[in-house]
Design a protein around this motif. Sequence first.
Motif: not given
Length: 314
Positions: A40-56
């Motif tokens: 959960y500590s990566w919640r902000h980063q996971m969404i950001a990289v997924a929105n940028a076309g990556y699989r988190a």
Amino acid sequence: MDQVVHNFVEVNGVKLHLAEIGSKSSPVVVFVHGFPEIWYSWRHQMIAVANAGYRAIAPDCRGYGLSDPPPETEKFGFSDLVDDLLAIVDSLGIDKISIIAKDAGTRPAYLFALRYPTRVTGVISIGIPHAPFGPATFLKELPEGFYINRWREPGRAEADFGRLDAKTVVRNVYILFSRSELPIASESQEIMDIVGPSTPLPSWFTEEDLSVYGALYEKSGFLNPLKVPYRSMDEEYNIVDPVIKNPMLLIVGEQDYFFKFPGVDDLVKSGMVKYFATDLEVEYVAEGSHFVQEQFPDKVNSLILSFLDKHRSP
């Protein structure tokens, strides 16, 4: 966080929890947490990289969160986390990954890059620079009441934490680690006593966030998170060449208390850190604490995406 999918994989004799978001055909970014963190500590980063076309993909390390504990805590070490990371990506049929790691999660990330460099597109570390592994000599330079010295002592932290519920322990650690000074208790104190019950949470960490952490640590307990990292710091890895040659980015919060550990600030600012990571960029976040990725997610996400896009695999 409704977009995040939760799955389990069975690898190396344990069932591990994975949080995931993004297309399965996209380049993969694996997030590795430290303590007192979880996926959960990566919640902000996971969404950001997924929105940028990556699989988190963000696992709970074995012994943490919803993942199984190791079969034998006394034999649990950082090498298990490296083996788990390899088994996770192999089980999902993933060839190459970018790794983003923080705090104690940087050690398995660095070890993975050293052991399997062809499987790594790049490494982003938050807060802890790479240097050759060895005994933690700085512990002898710090007082007996320094939190790591206390937590390495079998039974000491268990007794200290055991006076409180899991949510309060996480609350206190988050408050302590958000400060710029080293957490050091007096002879008459335990580490949990440093934080008063009326001390507010950091402004960027909500009661809802704390409840998520509290529930997960209520399930896992603290025994295995104390073993790795704190009681496994002297583990040996038989690494012949400790230099990481993959592209790397180190993100540093300027107010991170870790940079008051003996020798750490000088390692980075002298440039010596680049002897051990030959393709390294260093970025500072003003006013950033030890939890800079939760405190200033937009700033950190921008740095992460710039690095990922620059080194994106075809």
